[in-house]
Structure formats: structure tokens, C-alpha cells
Design an enzyme around this catalytic site. Sequence first.
Site, PDB file in Angstrom:
ATOM      1  N   CYS A  67     -17.264   2.764 -26.800  1.00 43.01           N
ATOM      2  CA  CYS A  67     -18.515   3.516 -26.945  1.00 43.01           C
ATOM      3  C   CYS A  67     -19.128   3.743 -25.576  1.00 43.01           C
ATOM      4  O   CYS A  67     -20.234   3.278 -25.293  1.00 43.01           O
ATOM      5  CB  CYS A  67     -19.475   2.747 -27.838  1.00 43.01           C
ATOM      6  SG  CYS A  67     -18.711   2.273 -29.380  1.00 43.01           S
ATOM      7  N   GLY A  96       0.782  -1.233   0.000  1.00 40.90           N
ATOM      8  CA  GLY A  96       0.000   0.000   0.000  1.00 40.90           C
ATOM      9  C   GLY A  96       0.810   1.279   0.000  1.00 40.90           C
ATOM     10  O   GLY A  96       0.276   2.351   0.266  1.00 40.90           O
TER      11      GLY A  96
END
Length: 404
Positions: free
Chosen positions: A350, A236
Site C-alpha cells: 500500500c 563495482g
Amino acid sequence: MTVPTAAVRSHALALPATELPAYVYDLAALREHAASVRHALPENVELYYAAKANPEPEILAALAPYVDGYEVSSGGELAHVGKAVPGRPLAFGGPGKTLAEITAALEQGVARFHVESAYELRVLAELSARRASHSPIGVLLRFNLPLSDGSLAGSSLAMGGLPSPFGVDPSEADEVVGLLGGGAYPQLELRGVHAHLASGLEAAEQVAVAESVVTWSDALAARHRTPLAEVNVGGGMNVDYASAERRFDWAAYGAGLARLAAAHPGLTLRIEPGRALTAYCGWYVTDVLDVKHSHGREFAVVRGGTHHLRTPATKGHDQPCTVLPVDSWPHPWPRPTARQNEITLTGQLCTPKDLLARDVPAPGLRAGDRVAFGLAGAYAWNISHHDFLMHPRPGFHFLDGARN
Ligand SMILES: *Cc1c(COP(=O)(O)O)cnc(C)c1O
């Protein structure tokens, strides 16, 4: 803005347009970065690479001299990493391990099981008792610890201590450790604690997390009069997509871990970063297909899109990029060219979600110019929805300093 290495830049410009988009990885830069991370860490801190960040075999192999092992989180990663870097220590984590996955991990002789629940511990004990060998299986119990010291108050990404499917709840810690200590599972050896509590933390915050995990683990071990051999404080470490040149302060983190290790002699500390090791070495290179105006704004549509590089969509950021101008234009028709100073780069999908980077300062951007998106070496290709719209897959190029 983020500038590609010279090797990536020349490769990106040399590729024929028909071979775009392409992922271009600079393995020499990766090695250099991994060496500097390793150098910043104290000798007695072990560095594992979390393979889920980018499991390309070339990446795993390039990291091998600098890491102590690899963290895998599925049967697929277990088999894949075992093949890519044979014989290297593996830690097997992840929630919801199947019987087949645990069996495979036992057969493969993984170094550490990161056990996520009391039930999983029970299953692991049963399956390991059925082996021919009676050598003990090394277990780290993963706990979902609260980060209550206030040091993370500013971090929106802290997930420790919140309801989650990860790890054992701290309220069950004594019961689960009691099972291991009480001899219920003689085939399992409790080696210590695992915690991966937050992502996107800077060095000082990571040191605070490590301190709170070790302090909590130490108290747990003391209550059960069992030695605490290992604590894995997870990954992290932050990658700053908004200022790509800024890197996690490994020197400060290493110094903090050194202080922690000195205060706990005999304890092996382990970290398992993914993103902060490999993000910087990868580039997604493509070219501009069209430039258009729409309701006062300008868009450049590039070949490819977030089905190859989903990172900006998942993180909600603008992927840092550099325009590589291409002056030749082989077509008889006019070349679409930007008139504004800032252009939004989108892909071929799209859907309005196919946004790679908004308002990129790129005056005069033209169709045929190339764009190299940086910080694409982690959670990029392998988290993307490749098959949506059935565009061709990108090429993959691993630049090795020795061979270019
Ligand atoms: C994802 C993950 C990591 C790596 O996280 P990064 O943010 O890539 O450093 C480490 N440990 C566990 C258990 C993980 O799930």
C-alpha cells in the site's frame, strides 16, 4: 526485456500459483558465467566474491570452484560464509567492526583483515596479541583514494575521494603505515592496500581505477621502503539493468589487469565483485493478480512486490522482465485484461513506491499470466524489507543443471 533460461522458464510455468512468488536461481547459468569471468582474468589475479551481493549458501557453493575466496563484511556473514564454504579464504571488511566480530574473525582464521581506520588497526593489534598463536595477521589497509586522473569524470557513481565513513583518509596514510612499519604492532603484517571506490563502472573505467590505486599504493610502499605484496581494487563492475543482455566486458578488464600485473612483478592483484557475478542467475517469478485502468494509464498488480525485490526501488530503475503467458483461467468470472500496449507492473504494497517496472510492453497482459523479473540474483531478496505488510515470503528454488 530479458529472457529467462529454458530451465527457469519451465520451472516458472510449472510451479502452482500458490507457490508464487518465487526466487528461481539457475545455478548452471551461474557456474557458466563465473567460469567465463575466471577465464577472462589473468592467472595471477585473485577473484573474491563479495558475499553481501547474495549470500545464499547454494550460490556461495556454486561459485566455489571459480573464486579464490570470499569477502565478508559483518560477523553474520563471517559465520554464515564460513559454514557454507568451509575452509575457503575469507577477507573481512566493513566499517564499524565490533570487538566481538574481530575476535570471531581472529578465531576463524580469516585470511585478510581490511582495516578501515587507525583506531580499528589499534584494536586489531590488541586483540590479536591476546591469541595463543603468534602467527602474524595479514592486513590490507583500506584507503579512500581520490580518483583524480579525470578518467571517471563521467561516472556519477564514483565515490572515491569524497567524504565517506569508508577507509583511511589518504592524508593519514603515512602515519598509519608508519605504525605498522615501525614495529608498533608486531602481530600484524601489512600485506598491502584495499580500495573499493566506485560502483557501476565499465571495464575501461575499472582498469583506470585499478591503475590509479596501484600507482598510489606503489608510491606509498616506496616511501616506507616496504614491499607491496597485494592490492585489492574492489568490486563495482557494472550491471546494466536497462539492457539486460549486455554484460561487463570481462575480457577487456582482464587484459587491462594483465598489463597492470606485468608492470608490477611480484604484486598480487585481487578483485572482489558481487553484483556482476550473481545478478544474472536469479529470477523473481510471480503472477498478475489484477489489471486496471487509472487516469489514462494501465497497471498490473502482481503477487509480491518490492518487499521481496527492492532493487528497482533502491536503484530507481525498471526491473527487466518477461511475461510468461498462461492461457488457462480456472475462474467463472471474467479475466482482467490489458487494453493498452504498455502496462506498469506494481506489487501488493500500500505505497506508490511499490513499482517494479514502468511502461512494460505487454499488450493483452491478463490476470493469471506470469512474469519473470530478471537480474534478481544480486541485491534483491537480501536487501528487501520483507516484513512490511506481512505478506508471505517467496519460495526459493535452486535449479542445478545436473538435476533438472
Ligand atoms: C559492496 C562491496 C563490494 C561489491 O560491490 P559490487 O558492486 O557488488 O561488485 C566489494 N567490496 C566492498 C568493500 C564492498 O563494500
